[in-house]
Design a protein around this motif. Structure first.
Motif, PDB file in Angstrom:
ATOM      1  N   GLY A 157       0.799  -1.223   0.000  1.00 24.82           N
ATOM      2  CA  GLY A 157       0.000   0.000   0.000  1.00 24.82           C
ATOM      3  C   GLY A 157       0.832   1.273   0.000  1.00 24.82           C
ATOM      4  N   SER A 158       2.098   1.161   0.325  1.00 25.25           N
ATOM      5  CA  SER A 158       2.959   2.346   0.339  1.00 25.25           C
ATOM      6  C   SER A 158       3.683   2.537  -0.989  1.00 25.25           C
ATOM      7  CB  SER A 158       3.968   2.234   1.488  1.00 25.25           C
ATOM      8  OG  SER A 158       3.265   2.142   2.714  1.00 25.25           O
ATOM      9  N   ASP A 159       3.272   1.743  -1.976  1.00 28.66           N
ATOM     10  CA  ASP A 159       3.891   1.803  -3.302  1.00 28.66           C
ATOM     11  C   ASP A 159       2.838   1.783  -4.417  1.00 28.66           C
ATOM     12  OD1 ASP A 159       6.026   1.211  -5.400  1.00 28.66           O
ATOM     13  OD2 ASP A 159       4.862  -0.631  -5.499  1.00 28.66           O
ATOM     14  N   SER A 207       8.375   5.645   2.356  1.00 20.82           N
ATOM     15  CA  SER A 207       6.960   5.514   2.713  1.00 20.82           C
ATOM     16  C   SER A 207       6.706   4.163   3.346  1.00 20.82           C
ATOM     17  CB  SER A 207       6.096   5.645   1.456  1.00 20.82           C
ATOM     18  OG  SER A 207       6.299   6.902   0.858  1.00 20.82           O
ATOM     19  N   SER A 208       6.337   4.183   4.597  1.00 18.04           N
ATOM     20  CA  SER A 208       6.008   2.925   5.258  1.00 18.04           C
ATOM     21  C   SER A 208       5.152   3.227   6.482  1.00 18.04           C
ATOM     22  CB  SER A 208       7.291   2.192   5.684  1.00 18.04           C
ATOM     23  OG  SER A 208       6.961   1.050   6.442  1.00 18.04           O
ATOM     24  N   LYS A 209       3.967   2.642   6.486  1.00 20.88           N
ATOM     25  CA  LYS A 209       3.077   2.879   7.618  1.00 20.88           C
ATOM     26  C   LYS A 209       3.765   2.500   8.928  1.00 20.88           C
ATOM     27  CE  LYS A 209      -1.377   1.431   9.467  1.00 20.88           C
ATOM     28  NZ  LYS A 209      -2.628   0.717   9.258  1.00 20.88           N
ATOM     29  N   THR A 212       8.770  -0.561   9.619  1.00 20.95           N
ATOM     30  CA  THR A 212       9.531  -1.753   9.996  1.00 20.95           C
ATOM     31  C   THR A 212       9.549  -2.770   8.848  1.00 20.95           C
ATOM     32  OG1 THR A 212       7.532  -2.726  10.927  1.00 20.95           O
ATOM     33  CG2 THR A 212       8.972  -1.574  12.468  1.00 20.95           C
ATOM     34  N   THR A 213       8.884  -2.453   7.758  1.00 19.31           N
ATOM     35  CA  THR A 213       8.796  -3.414   6.655  1.00 19.31           C
ATOM     36  C   THR A 213      10.192  -3.653   6.069  1.00 19.31           C
ATOM     37  OG1 THR A 213       6.575  -2.645   6.212  1.00 19.31           O
ATOM     38  CG2 THR A 213       7.643  -3.872   4.445  1.00 19.31           C
ATOM     39  N   VAL A 214      10.603  -4.914   6.088  1.00 17.51           N
ATOM     40  CA  VAL A 214      12.003  -5.217   5.806  1.00 17.51           C
ATOM     41  C   VAL A 214      12.437  -4.764   4.413  1.00 17.51           C
ATOM     42  CG1 VAL A 214      11.619  -7.625   5.085  1.00 17.51           C
ATOM     43  CG2 VAL A 214      13.770  -6.981   6.164  1.00 17.51           C
TER      44      VAL A 214
HETATM   45  O1  LIG Z   1       3.502   0.609   4.797  1.00 21.31           O
HETATM   46  P1  LIG Z   1       4.175  -0.577   5.407  1.00 21.31           P
HETATM   47  O2  LIG Z   1       3.994  -0.622   6.897  1.00 21.31           O
HETATM   48  O3  LIG Z   1       5.621  -0.632   5.016  1.00 21.31           O
HETATM   49  O4  LIG Z   1       3.469  -1.867   4.844  1.00 21.31           O
HETATM   50  C1  LIG Z   1       3.532  -2.227   3.505  1.00 21.31           C
HETATM   51  C2  LIG Z   1       2.618  -3.403   3.194  1.00 21.31           C
HETATM   52  O5  LIG Z   1       3.111  -4.576   3.807  1.00 21.31           O
HETATM   53  C3  LIG Z   1       2.305  -5.407   4.611  1.00 21.31           C
HETATM   54  O6  LIG Z   1       2.871  -6.666   4.649  1.00 21.31           O
HETATM   55  C4  LIG Z   1       0.847  -5.495   4.238  1.00 21.31           C
HETATM   56  O7  LIG Z   1       0.528  -6.717   3.641  1.00 21.31           O
HETATM   57  C5  LIG Z   1       0.371  -4.384   3.343  1.00 21.31           C
HETATM   58  O8  LIG Z   1      -0.977  -4.140   3.642  1.00 21.31           O
HETATM   59  C6  LIG Z   1       1.162  -3.125   3.499  1.00 21.31           C
HETATM   60  O9  LIG Z   1       0.652  -2.146   2.635  1.00 21.31           O
END
Ligand SMILES: O=P(O)(O)OC[C@H]1O[C@H](O)[C@H](O)[C@@H](O)[C@@H]1O
Length: 545
Positions: A157-159, A207-209, A212-214
């Protein structure tokens, strides 16, 4: 949220099942022959969108029964709960308020007794000020040069949202700047995005909610190295900004939180690109166009919130989808935009729909005994026509499709050469061919040799919706996306699932983390299943580890 009676045990579901058995052989040819008005009668308008749904295998009775199902499943109640900030994402104990992201300044939407709209507008204003600075050249890189390149680093969602919308609205974008989107943890993605860029003129938007997304943190770390090796550590502040809900992690990464644009846990990742996640898009198209897009979203939100079910577009599309998914066992649906600018639209919808409704337990945690979210796929027409439309026309599978087109081309070339008429003729013709086909008699009457007739016959009766707008403007894009967001909502509500969590993505992340040291040789393959162990050992052998 009427989960007390299971969906397939309700009277409304059973009535639809009986109705399906009675009408399944009906052909669109017969339906159109019986009702010359069908083409105009089965059409709905909302905002700037016109939807022809006449080429669906439905009768007035089907639509009535589907609406009864909608009423029985409490869809409008759940909708109102969403709009009023209730925590309908109950597994994560969160409100679901993407609609607040596009609410007007004077709206009041409360979460836990607090109006969230002022905070939304405060961030939008900061984004607008920042975008204006970058666009005017006032915001410079560390060496004083203006920013020419904007690279968004994010995933999911951040891309997908900013990338899709940037492509869709390219004609409105600042063409003097380069915009790129990096998501894949494969280093090739970042490498290709930056290899021809000058670091002194490059801005990274991380951009990352969760921050922590690796994948994103890995790419951001590499991008930081790339920049620092050219411009030094002090340059980071002018070349990195962040979009996140997690200020602590942003600071830990080394981005000044003064250069962070926030959003909130009540915005799901796949519903977030009209939040600060759209910053790269705002830099590209400017704050005014971005606002027009938000107004388009809001227009569709209001339609969904207020229109009665028989004139409610997201409800209608949601019900039609369920009709094919659950009764015709369609499994998939295709989204086929007849616009090059919508080349990423289906990718975006894949996350929106499949991450939302790809669930197999109901809200009470019981396994569902009905079909839920379909596989979404498709590419822009006419490219698909020369690839997989063969299957759509003559294959054994029923693939309902949405055909999306625009009356006016954006770029003048399409108008000058008549190319746009050709594009749209293809859109209309495909819906026609899929619906009505070509009978064996018609084929034979053309003098086709008898042995070839079966091969050249088109059964037809393949359903499509045609979604038409005058032009692909920022507002129309907002309307289209909100239409699908709410369609997905309607379906999830009827299926009785939670459309707003995504636990299904977690296991793979955990296992990858566990495997990474085994690939590098830091730990061995003990305890792995036979298949994974063999693959890991082969990988290690070929890497000389
Ligand atoms: O925006 P972030 O926290 O980096 O998350 C990025 C993405 O990774 C996750 O694994 C979810 O499946 C997605 O719903 C989300 O948009």
């Amino acid at each position: 949220m009427s989960d007390s009676v299971r969906l397939d045990q309700t009277d409304e579901w059973r009535a639809l099942r009986r109705h399906y058995e009675e009408t399944r052989e009906l052909h669109l040819r017969e339906l159109f022959a019986a009702d010359p008005e069908r083409g105009s009668r089965y059409a709905l308008e909302a905002g700037d969108l016109y939807v022809d749904y006449s080429r669906n295998r439905v009768t007035d009775e089907t639509l009535r029964l589907l609406r009864e199902l909608l009423a029985a499943r409490g869809v409008t109640g759940l909708r109102d709960a969403m709009f009023s900030g209730e925590k309908i994402n109950f597994t994560e104990k969160r409100a679901v308020l993407h609609v607040a992201l596009r609410a007007p300044r004077d709206a009041v939407i409360e979460v836990d007794g607090e109006n969230v709209v002022p905070a939304v507008h405060e961030v939008l204003d900061r984004m607008a000020a920042f975008s204006a600075q970058v666009r005017s050249g006032e915001w410079t890189g560390a060496t004083g040069r203006p920013i020419r390149n904007v690279v968004n680093i994010g995933i999911g969602g951040s891309d997908l949202g900013p990338k899709m919308a940037y492509e869709a609205l390219r004609p409105y974008a600042d063409r003097t700047r380069v915009f790129r989107f990096v998501s894949n943890v494969d280093g090739a993605d970042l490498h290709e995005a930056v290899r021809d860029l000058d670091p002194a003129e490059t801005l990274f938007i991380i951009s990352s909610k969760t921050f922590t997304t690796v994948e994103t943190i890995t790419n951001a770390t590499s991008a930081r190295q790339w920049l620092v090796s050219a411009l030094g550590e002090d340059a980071v502040a002018k070349h990195f900004v962040a979009v996140s809900t997690n200020a602590d992690q942003v600071a830990k990464f080394g981005i000044d939180t003064a250069n962070m644009f926030g959003f909130w846990d009540w915005v799901g990742g796949r519903y977030s690109f009209d939040s600060a996640i759209g910053l790269s898009l705002m830099v590209a198209i400017g704050p005014e166009r971005f606002r027009e897009m938000l107004d388009g979203f809001h227009l569709m939100d209001e339609h969904f919130r207020t229109a009665p079910p028989e004139r409610n577009l997201p409800m209608l599309l949601g019900l039609l989808g369920i009709w094919y998914d659950d009764f015709y066992d369609a499994q998939t649906y295709a989204v086929l935009p007849y616009s090059h600018y919508l080349s990423r639209f289906t990718d975006y919808l894949q996350q929106l729909d499949m991450e939302s409704d790809g669930k197999s337990v109901d809200r009470s945690g019981r396994p569902v005994t009905w079909q839920t979210g379909p596989v979404v796929w498709g590419t822009p027409g006419t490219n698909g026509q020369h690839a997989y439309y063969q299957l759509l026309h003559q294959g054994t599978k029923l693939v309902p499709a949405d055909l999306i087109g625009f009356v006016r081309p954006i770029e003048e070339l399409g108008e000058l050469t008549g190319q746009h008429d050709l594009l749209m003729a293809n859109l209309f013709a495909q819906g026609q061919a899929l619906a009505f086909g070509k009978t064996a008699e018609e084929v034979a009457a053309e003098g086709v040799p008898a042995e070839q007739v079966p091969h050249r016959t088109f059964p037809g009766n393949r359903p499509t919706n045609t979604i038409l707008a005058t032009e692909l403007t920022p507002s129309v894009l907002g309307q289209l996306i909100a239409l699908y967001e709410h369609k997905v909502f309607v379906q999830g509500a009827i299926w009785g699932i939670n459309s707003f969590d995504q636990w299904g993505v977690e296991l793979g992340k955990v296992l990858a983390k566990n495997l990474e040291p085994r690939l590098s040789g830091a730990t061995d393959t003990a305890g792995l299943d036979g298949s994974t162990a063999t693959l890991v050992e082969r990988y290690r052998r070929l890497r000389g580890r």
